[in-house]
Enzyme design. Sequence first.
Site, PDB file in Angstrom:
ATOM      1  N   CYS A  37      14.523   9.763   6.352  1.00  0.00           N
ATOM      2  CA  CYS A  37      14.473   9.462   7.787  1.00  0.00           C
ATOM      3  C   CYS A  37      15.621   9.221   8.371  1.00  0.00           C
ATOM      4  O   CYS A  37      15.910   9.458   9.439  1.00  0.00           O
ATOM      5  CB  CYS A  37      13.848   7.670   7.962  1.00  0.00           C
ATOM      6  SG  CYS A  37      14.728   6.599   7.040  1.00  0.00           S
ATOM      7  N   GLU A  44      10.879  15.517  14.690  1.00  0.00           N
ATOM      8  CA  GLU A  44      11.261  15.275  13.048  1.00  0.00           C
ATOM      9  C   GLU A  44      10.408  16.420  12.253  1.00  0.00           C
ATOM     10  O   GLU A  44       9.588  16.640  12.210  1.00  0.00           O
ATOM     11  CB  GLU A  44      10.865  14.066  12.863  1.00  0.00           C
ATOM     12  CG  GLU A  44      11.212  13.479  11.180  1.00  0.00           C
ATOM     13  CD  GLU A  44      10.961  11.995  10.881  1.00  0.00           C
ATOM     14  OE1 GLU A  44       9.692  11.827  11.307  1.00  0.00           O
ATOM     15  OE2 GLU A  44      11.815  11.442  10.254  1.00  0.00           O
ATOM     16  N   LYS A  84       0.903  -1.226   0.024  1.00  0.00           N
ATOM     17  CA  LYS A  84       0.168   0.194   0.015  1.00  0.00           C
ATOM     18  C   LYS A  84       0.928   1.282   0.042  1.00  0.00           C
ATOM     19  O   LYS A  84       1.552   1.756   0.978  1.00  0.00           O
ATOM     20  CB  LYS A  84      -1.005  -0.159   1.409  1.00  0.00           C
ATOM     21  CG  LYS A  84      -2.057   0.892   0.782  1.00  0.00           C
ATOM     22  CD  LYS A  84      -2.777   1.661   2.033  1.00  0.00           C
ATOM     23  CE  LYS A  84      -1.646   2.819   2.668  1.00  0.00           C
ATOM     24  NZ  LYS A  84      -1.179   3.915   1.988  1.00  0.00           N
ATOM     25  N   GLU A 108       9.300   0.760  10.890  1.00  0.00           N
ATOM     26  CA  GLU A 108      10.589   1.485  10.587  1.00  0.00           C
ATOM     27  C   GLU A 108      10.119   2.918  10.487  1.00  0.00           C
ATOM     28  O   GLU A 108       9.455   3.190   9.650  1.00  0.00           O
ATOM     29  CB  GLU A 108      11.129   0.835   9.052  1.00  0.00           C
ATOM     30  CG  GLU A 108      11.557  -0.326   8.768  1.00  0.00           C
ATOM     31  CD  GLU A 108      13.049  -0.599   9.324  1.00  0.00           C
ATOM     32  OE1 GLU A 108      13.737   0.197   9.550  1.00  0.00           O
ATOM     33  OE2 GLU A 108      13.216  -1.753   9.814  1.00  0.00           O
TER      34      GLU A 108
HETATM   35  P1  NAD Z   1       3.034   8.402   7.376  1.00  0.00           P
HETATM   36  O1  NAD Z   1       3.098   7.799   8.602  1.00  0.00           O
HETATM   37  O2  NAD Z   1       2.003   9.492   7.108  1.00  0.00           O
HETATM   38  O3  NAD Z   1       2.355   7.468   6.250  1.00  0.00           O
HETATM   39  C1  NAD Z   1       2.913   6.161   5.938  1.00  0.00           C
HETATM   40  C2  NAD Z   1       2.121   5.113   5.351  1.00  0.00           C
HETATM   41  O4  NAD Z   1       1.168   5.067   6.125  1.00  0.00           O
HETATM   42  C3  NAD Z   1       1.466   5.780   4.152  1.00  0.00           C
HETATM   43  O5  NAD Z   1       1.181   4.670   2.918  1.00  0.00           O
HETATM   44  C4  NAD Z   1       0.000   6.096   4.849  1.00  0.00           C
HETATM   45  O6  NAD Z   1      -1.141   6.135   3.545  1.00  0.00           O
HETATM   46  C5  NAD Z   1      -0.178   5.000   5.654  1.00  0.00           C
HETATM   47  N1  NAD Z   1      -1.237   5.195   6.587  1.00  0.00           N
HETATM   48  C6  NAD Z   1      -1.788   6.542   7.104  1.00  0.00           C
HETATM   49  N2  NAD Z   1      -2.735   6.376   7.952  1.00  0.00           N
HETATM   50  C7  NAD Z   1      -2.851   5.299   8.281  1.00  0.00           C
HETATM   51  C8  NAD Z   1      -3.641   4.381   8.934  1.00  0.00           C
HETATM   52  N3  NAD Z   1      -4.313   4.753   9.595  1.00  0.00           N
HETATM   53  N4  NAD Z   1      -3.521   3.086   8.939  1.00  0.00           N
HETATM   54  C9  NAD Z   1      -2.647   2.183   8.164  1.00  0.00           C
HETATM   55  N5  NAD Z   1      -1.960   3.113   7.107  1.00  0.00           N
HETATM   56  C10 NAD Z   1      -2.053   4.401   7.311  1.00  0.00           C
HETATM   57  O7  NAD Z   1       4.455   8.910   6.681  1.00  0.00           O
HETATM   58  P2  NAD Z   1       4.833   9.554   5.561  1.00  0.00           P
HETATM   59  O8  NAD Z   1       4.522  11.032   5.735  1.00  0.00           O
HETATM   60  O9  NAD Z   1       4.297   9.102   4.405  1.00  0.00           O
HETATM   61  O10 NAD Z   1       6.419   9.266   5.723  1.00  0.00           O
HETATM   62  C11 NAD Z   1       7.425   9.995   6.348  1.00  0.00           C
HETATM   63  C12 NAD Z   1       7.758   9.113   7.738  1.00  0.00           C
HETATM   64  O11 NAD Z   1       8.132   8.030   7.304  1.00  0.00           O
HETATM   65  C13 NAD Z   1       8.744   9.904   8.269  1.00  0.00           C
HETATM   66  O12 NAD Z   1       8.633   9.986   9.624  1.00  0.00           O
HETATM   67  C14 NAD Z   1      10.043   9.158   7.947  1.00  0.00           C
HETATM   68  O13 NAD Z   1      11.065   9.377   8.890  1.00  0.00           O
HETATM   69  C15 NAD Z   1       9.522   7.944   7.972  1.00  0.00           C
HETATM   70  N6  NAD Z   1      10.398   6.790   7.306  1.00  0.00           N
HETATM   71  C16 NAD Z   1      11.113   5.836   7.915  1.00  0.00           C
HETATM   72  C17 NAD Z   1      12.012   4.893   7.254  1.00  0.00           C
HETATM   73  C18 NAD Z   1      12.879   4.053   7.848  1.00  0.00           C
HETATM   74  O14 NAD Z   1      13.210   3.287   7.101  1.00  0.00           O
HETATM   75  N7  NAD Z   1      12.975   4.076   9.097  1.00  0.00           N
HETATM   76  C19 NAD Z   1      12.097   5.079   5.765  1.00  0.00           C
HETATM   77  C20 NAD Z   1      11.362   6.186   5.085  1.00  0.00           C
HETATM   78  C21 NAD Z   1      10.353   7.005   5.671  1.00  0.00           C
END
Ligand code: NAD
Length: 498
Positions: free
Chosen positions: A294, A395, A185, A259
């Site tokens: 991240c 962050e 997703k 992650e």
């Molecule tokens: P986000 O948490 O807003 O969304 C991540 C995913 O979760 C998206 O696909 C989103 O549609 C989905 N989502 C949102 N609400 C949900 C729910 N209630 N239930 C299930 N899925 C849901 O994050 P983002 O803005 O897309 O990404 C940025 C974040 O990701 C930052 O905090 C970044 O540090 C982190 N990140 C971490 C890594 C790692 O390897 N540790 C890598 C990349 C990004």
Amino acid sequence: MTTTAPIPTSDTVETHGLLLDGQRVTTTSQGLYPHVFPGDGRVNAEVAMAGPTEIDQAVASAAAAQKAWIALPVDLRRDMLLKLSDLIQAEIPALAALSVADNGVASAISAVHPFWMARWFRYYAGWIDKLAGQVPPVSYSGDLNIISEEPYGVVGVIVPWNGPMVMIGMAVAPALAAGNAVVIKPPELAPLTTLRFGELALEAGLPPGLVNVVPGDHVGGEALVRHPGVGKIHFTGSGATARKIHLAAVDTLTPVATELGGKSANLVFADTDLDTAVMLSSFIGPLAQSGQNCACGSRILVEDSIYDQFVEKAGAFISQAVVGDPFDAKTLVGPVIAESALDRILGVVETARSTGSGRLVTGGGRLGGSLADGFFIEPTLFADVDNASPLNQQETFGPVVSVSRFSDEEEAVALANDTSYGLVSYVQTNDLRRAHRVSRALQSGSVYVNTFSDLVPSAPYGGFKQSGEGRLGGLEGLREFSRPKNVRIGMEPPALPA
Ligand code: NAD
């Protein structure tokens, strides 16, 4: 600041269906999402969104495909993932361009993402015929005890917008290698490269449904987490969403690996080469992916004796970065993902300025002129930042970083560890003993000394503390998607106590 020429606009708006059981489906329960290109704020694609209905279909199709996948000879499964890696490799320029259209990350960086994805598939393909179990000795010496690694069945892989291809390499490659099917997703903000990846999986010969791609927002995401047919969820994203996912997974007790984000410290000691440290700190800080990664080294901690020099040089270096059209190969810094992200990040800058929690050295504003329609923020550096301030504790996920001062190694480590996150730390030093000592003391899943991460598939990646507990890479990554099963075969009738 150098900016590139205006971004060429296009009126083509293609419709992208989700990928279900090997077919593109454009009519869904959640309708079409108007996808905006962050470079000019215009709609550049329409994307079919998944809701509970499509998630149901995706999980059913993945469950059937998984049975077909696990029944294939290991050699064939290995060769299919190798072929998939080759197909990705051959398509790097096109995938990089699609990635720019997807999330606006500059092509100089976007081109690395499919390269990494191909590399992770190649690595995990190689594990398929090597993941052997164990046969430990047991109490009745004639008995046979076999420990095998079993797949979860269907794994729901939820990826963020900032690097979907990277996360597919890191999570989907080991999930498939371990014998699972996946329902991926991607978010509505950046679904295009994931959909193309799904097509490449079909071209590589993977059974239809083994990789289903269901773009969506929280509605589709929550339906996937709650689905009883999903054996495990792998989530990459923010801590706020991770908390919701853990709560949603409670009913089915579905295991969740996470992650998450970071507030990574970058420790610059006086014995380091200053110019190299300035360049590296700027790159891993506000410049690469506009700070939207991240592992962003967003808290730069610098030793007293070189502090003023560092701030001056880093300010100059950052302010000269080429910002603008992410399709232009000369650009290093593209836009941020969305208008809402731009407003949020500028709000962080404004709060830091108005509360006096830091001194603005460079940047801090939205870019206008030919870039006014896009979501561009000047790469921004604050100095003299208090480690307790929001700027150093939350962050930002944008091109905004801070510099704070330390007087000795003990204080540097204490400041670095004084955060709820623990994803990555960076250390710049030429003192070998210090490099080892400080690396051991830092509370993060990864430490990079005098370098940055190129996400090698052979080493584990993941967080400490609130940066998540999952591990991707190496054998640990494969074990994230399998569970040990013990089978005991009695060879002689057991001698029961009289
Ligand atoms: P986000 O948490 O807003 O969304 C991540 C995913 O979760 C998206 O696909 C989103 O549609 C989905 N989502 C949102 N609400 C949900 C729910 N209630 N239930 C299930 N899925 C849901 O994050 P983002 O803005 O897309 O990404 C940025 C974040 O990701 C930052 O905090 C970044 O540090 C982190 N990140 C971490 C890594 C790692 O390897 N540790 C890598 C990349 C990004």
